[in-house]
Scaffold this active site. Structure first.
Site, PDB file in Angstrom:
ATOM      1  N   GLY A  93      28.370  47.954  25.434  1.00 58.03           N
ATOM      2  CA  GLY A  93      28.470  49.191  26.215  1.00 58.03           C
ATOM      3  C   GLY A  93      29.885  49.713  26.359  1.00 58.03           C
ATOM      4  O   GLY A  93      30.852  49.101  25.912  1.00 58.03           O
ATOM      5  N   LYS A 116      38.027  57.947  26.596  1.00 66.32           N
ATOM      6  CA  LYS A 116      38.271  56.532  26.270  1.00 66.32           C
ATOM      7  C   LYS A 116      39.545  56.099  26.983  1.00 66.32           C
ATOM      8  O   LYS A 116      40.580  56.755  26.844  1.00 66.32           O
ATOM      9  CB  LYS A 116      38.443  56.420  24.751  1.00 66.32           C
ATOM     10  CG  LYS A 116      38.579  55.017  24.207  1.00 66.32           C
ATOM     11  CD  LYS A 116      38.319  55.087  22.707  1.00 66.32           C
ATOM     12  CE  LYS A 116      38.666  53.827  21.980  1.00 66.32           C
ATOM     13  NZ  LYS A 116      38.349  53.959  20.545  1.00 66.32           N
ATOM     14  N   ARG A 179      37.516  62.565  23.414  1.00 70.45           N
ATOM     15  CA  ARG A 179      36.965  62.525  22.060  1.00 70.45           C
ATOM     16  C   ARG A 179      35.729  63.408  21.988  1.00 70.45           C
ATOM     17  O   ARG A 179      34.967  63.505  22.952  1.00 70.45           O
ATOM     18  CB  ARG A 179      36.623  61.062  21.766  1.00 70.45           C
ATOM     19  CG  ARG A 179      35.924  60.811  20.467  1.00 70.45           C
ATOM     20  CD  ARG A 179      36.052  59.360  20.076  1.00 70.45           C
ATOM     21  NE  ARG A 179      35.045  58.518  20.706  1.00 70.45           N
ATOM     22  CZ  ARG A 179      34.977  57.198  20.516  1.00 70.45           C
ATOM     23  NH1 ARG A 179      35.849  56.579  19.754  1.00 70.45           N
ATOM     24  NH2 ARG A 179      34.030  56.493  21.105  1.00 70.45           N
ATOM     25  N   ASP A 255      28.250  48.240  16.677  1.00 73.70           N
ATOM     26  CA  ASP A 255      28.527  49.192  17.767  1.00 73.70           C
ATOM     27  C   ASP A 255      29.486  50.274  17.311  1.00 73.70           C
ATOM     28  O   ASP A 255      29.682  51.264  18.027  1.00 73.70           O
ATOM     29  CB  ASP A 255      29.098  48.464  18.991  1.00 73.70           C
ATOM     30  CG  ASP A 255      30.313  47.619  18.654  1.00 73.70           C
ATOM     31  OD1 ASP A 255      30.206  46.780  17.745  1.00 73.70           O
ATOM     32  OD2 ASP A 255      31.361  47.809  19.269  1.00 73.70           O
ATOM     33  N   ASN A 256      30.072  50.106  16.147  1.00 76.64           N
ATOM     34  CA  ASN A 256      31.008  51.107  15.629  1.00 76.64           C
ATOM     35  C   ASN A 256      30.432  51.842  14.427  1.00 76.64           C
ATOM     36  O   ASN A 256      31.181  52.401  13.623  1.00 76.64           O
ATOM     37  CB  ASN A 256      32.335  50.443  15.253  1.00 76.64           C
ATOM     38  CG  ASN A 256      33.072  49.909  16.478  1.00 76.64           C
ATOM     39  OD1 ASN A 256      32.849  50.374  17.585  1.00 76.64           O
ATOM     40  ND2 ASN A 256      33.927  48.935  16.280  1.00 76.64           N
TER      41      ASN A 256
HETATM   42  P1  AMP Z   1      35.885  48.244  20.240  1.00 78.86           P
HETATM   43  O1  AMP Z   1      36.429  47.037  19.540  1.00 78.86           O
HETATM   44  O2  AMP Z   1      36.927  49.231  20.661  1.00 78.86           O
HETATM   45  O3  AMP Z   1      34.761  48.890  19.518  1.00 78.86           O
HETATM   46  O4  AMP Z   1      35.307  47.714  21.627  1.00 78.86           O
HETATM   47  C1  AMP Z   1      34.314  46.739  21.722  1.00 78.86           C
HETATM   48  C2  AMP Z   1      33.851  46.615  23.157  1.00 78.86           C
HETATM   49  O5  AMP Z   1      34.922  46.201  24.005  1.00 78.86           O
HETATM   50  C3  AMP Z   1      33.308  47.888  23.756  1.00 78.86           C
HETATM   51  O6  AMP Z   1      32.232  47.518  24.583  1.00 78.86           O
HETATM   52  C4  AMP Z   1      34.477  48.411  24.567  1.00 78.86           C
HETATM   53  O7  AMP Z   1      34.058  49.241  25.626  1.00 78.86           O
HETATM   54  C5  AMP Z   1      35.091  47.109  25.083  1.00 78.86           C
HETATM   55  N1  AMP Z   1      36.526  47.224  25.404  1.00 78.86           N
HETATM   56  C6  AMP Z   1      37.565  47.310  24.542  1.00 78.86           C
HETATM   57  N2  AMP Z   1      38.736  47.370  25.207  1.00 78.86           N
HETATM   58  C7  AMP Z   1      38.447  47.324  26.532  1.00 78.86           C
HETATM   59  C8  AMP Z   1      39.223  47.352  27.746  1.00 78.86           C
HETATM   60  N3  AMP Z   1      40.551  47.442  27.734  1.00 78.86           N
HETATM   61  N4  AMP Z   1      38.557  47.273  28.922  1.00 78.86           N
HETATM   62  C9  AMP Z   1      37.213  47.186  28.959  1.00 78.86           C
HETATM   63  N5  AMP Z   1      36.431  47.154  27.865  1.00 78.86           N
HETATM   64  C10 AMP Z   1      37.030  47.216  26.656  1.00 78.86           C
HETATM   65 MG    MG Z   2      33.635  50.455  19.629  1.00 77.56          MG
END
Ligand code: AMP
Ligand code: MG
Length: 499
Positions: A93, A116, A179, A255-256
């Site tokens: 999420g 974001k 975004r 998720d991406n």
């Molecule tokens: P990502 O690698 O950016 O696709 O993120 C993977 C997951 O980690 C997603 O659920 C993001 O919302 C969460 N996430 C990444 N960085 C943070 C952060 N600094 N604080 C909270 N959640 C994060």
């Molecule tokens: Mg992501």
């Protein structure tokens, strides 16, 4: 005391919140202590029907940083699962992001407006919910470069510094990225709905995704199967386009991966310089799972997770459903190969003849070229502009020959290419057309790093200069020569995720 009404910045129409209950949590952004607008994409703002002056005003900036939702916004953190580097996180999420709402743009297209770095949400787990200026400007720059390369992508509307420090390896200035996407539905959204065991929710999500992105699937015998096929097809075209500009996404987790077929989540991404299928940039990609050359196979792996999630809607029993989905999953390679061949042909000015024999011939010609680029560590992007220069018979300084060490091998390949082009080899339209799709400027790693380092200490001039180059990528301009050249350290470059 009177409370000012929230500003009317966008004409929101929030279908996801209306129709997809069960897949989000209503949530508010954190209040930024001293917001400062670092970059605003004015053309995109206009496309979204917003007034630039209103977005630049304090109420506009407060909305873009997530401190104060504008009128009509219904901020939510979206729920999704994700296979990250092959292992499943059932509840991922938006840990640090919010969907503000949707806007129907000037062209009649529904677009998500999303933040974001806007603070912790119930999905944050151990994260701080924040983002730093450098990575948010990086996403802004690279996604806008991608758009200018005519590759489907989320867009960047603005980056607002929060005035707060975020703790990473050191304390860094914080920021929020606004975004814009055709939606934030991901393969992981389907995994979440499927894992919930709530078939009605999965059905609602499928109907919603079909209506929003792949409406032709509505009339299919098995709409869920047709949706799967449409997503697979869109992703085959997308990944072929990444490969044709040497883009390495870096974190192709489920998720991406979007349902729309747009590139999303510019974390540890990079553009490869010297051609090397094993090129990996991400600090966390130890095994090279998401290396340049692995991307098509990994996309298919992610799509298999989408198929699994949809099985309950495809047939009554799993076996019959899998029997229907498998041939579509297997059609990934012919679709991807055809899309890649079409892109590479265009890059080389090779006309499509319609003779299937030419497909094999051209596939070999292209594979042999990539072999030469790899053997001689040739800069992928520079090569295609230089190749056009070779056809034009320009002076030796711009000729592709200068990029190779094995000159005999290059000369032999050049002769084959010329022969394949036939009359087109001497037609000035051929190199001119090649130059309309082969970029001069991509966000080169060293230039991005220099621009972000300067921006982090408050100097945005190098950032704006680089943004200007990469958002007009096909047009060589005086004064930008340094941005067209490979970096001094070649591909020794490391990117960091989730920063
Ligand atoms: P990502 O690698 O950016 O696709 O993120 C993977 C997951 O980690 C997603 O659920 C993001 O919302 C969460 N996430 C990444 N960085 C943070 C952060 N600094 N604080 C909270 N959640 C994060
Ligand atoms: Mg992501």
């Amino acid at each position: 005391m009177s409370v000012a009404a929230p500003p009317q910045l966008f004409a929101f129409d929030n279908s996801f919140v209306r129709e997809m209950e069960g897949l989000y949590v209503p949530w508010q952004g954190a209040v930024a202590p001293a917001p400062e607008l670092l970059v605003l994409n004015e053309a995109l703002a206009v496309e979204l029907g917003a007034e630039v002056a209103a977005l630049r005003a304090p109420e506009g900036v407060a909305a873009l940083v997530g401190s104060a939702p504008p009128a009509g916004a219904e901020p939510v953190a979206m729920a999704y699962s994700g296979h990250q580097f092959g292992s499943l996180s059932p509840r991922l999420g938006d840990g640090r992001a919010l969907l503000l709402g949707e806007v129907v743009d000037a062209g009649g297209r529904r677009r998500d407006l999303h933040l974001k770095g806007s603070g912790r949400t119930p999905f944050a787990r151990g994260g701080d919910g924040k983002a730093a200026v450098g990575p948010m400007l990086r996403e802004h720059l690279v996604s806008e470069a991608m758009h200018a390369l005519v590759i489907p992508t989320t867009r960047a509307l603005a980056v607002v510094a929060t005035g707060e420090r975020v703790m990473r390896e050191t304390a860094l200035p914080g920021a929020v990225l606004a975004r814009v996407a055709s939606s934030h539905l991901r393969v992981g959204t389907f995994q979440y709905a499927s894992l919930s065991g709530d078939i009605a929710l999965l059905q609602r999500l499928t109907d919603y995704a079909i209506a929003r992105h792949h409406p032709a699937a509505t009339d299919a015998d098995v709409p869920a199967l047709a949706l799967f096929e449409a997503v697979l097809d869109a992703q085959a075209k997308l990944v072929a386009q990444w490969m044709s500009v040497a883009f390495v996404h870096g974190v192709m987790n489920t998720d991406n991966m979007t349902i729309s077929g747009e590139t999303i989540d510019y974390g540890p991404c990079a553009f490869m310089e010297a051609f090397d299928p094993a090129a990996t940039f991400s600090s966390i990609d130890h095994g090279g799972r998401y290396a340049y050359g692995m991307q098509p196979a990994l996309a298919q792996w992610d799509l298999a997770r989408l198929a699994e999630s949809l099985l309950p809607l495809i047939a009554d029993d799993t076996e019959s459903a899998a029997a229907l989905a498998t041939p579509i999953l297997e059609s990934w390679w012919p679709r991807y190969d055809a899309a890649f061949l079409a892109r590479m042909r265009a890059k080389l000015g090779i006309p499509v003849s319609g003779d299937p024999g030419d497909d094999e011939l051209d596939t070999t010609l292209i594979a042999d070229l990539l072999g030469l680029l790899r053997a001689d560590h040739v800069d992928f992007t520079s090569f295609f502009r230089a190749a056009a220069s070779t056809l034009r018979g320009d002076d030796r300084t711009t000729d592709a020959r200068g990029l190779f060490l094995n000159l005999a091998a290059w000369d032999a390949w050049l002769a084959r290419w010329r022969e394949r082009l036939g009359d087109a080899a001497d037609d000035p339209a051929t190199p001119s057309t090649m130059d309309t799709i082969n970029p001069v400027y991509i966000p080169r790693n060293h230039a991005v790093e220099d621009a972000l380092t300067a921006a982090t200490v408050g100097d945005l001039a190098p950032y704006h200069r680089l943004l200007s180059a990469v958002t007009r990528p096909f047009e060589a301009r005086a004064g930008f020569e340094d941005l067209a050249a490979p970096g001094p350290d070649g591909d020794v470059y490391v990117t960091y995720c989730g920063t």
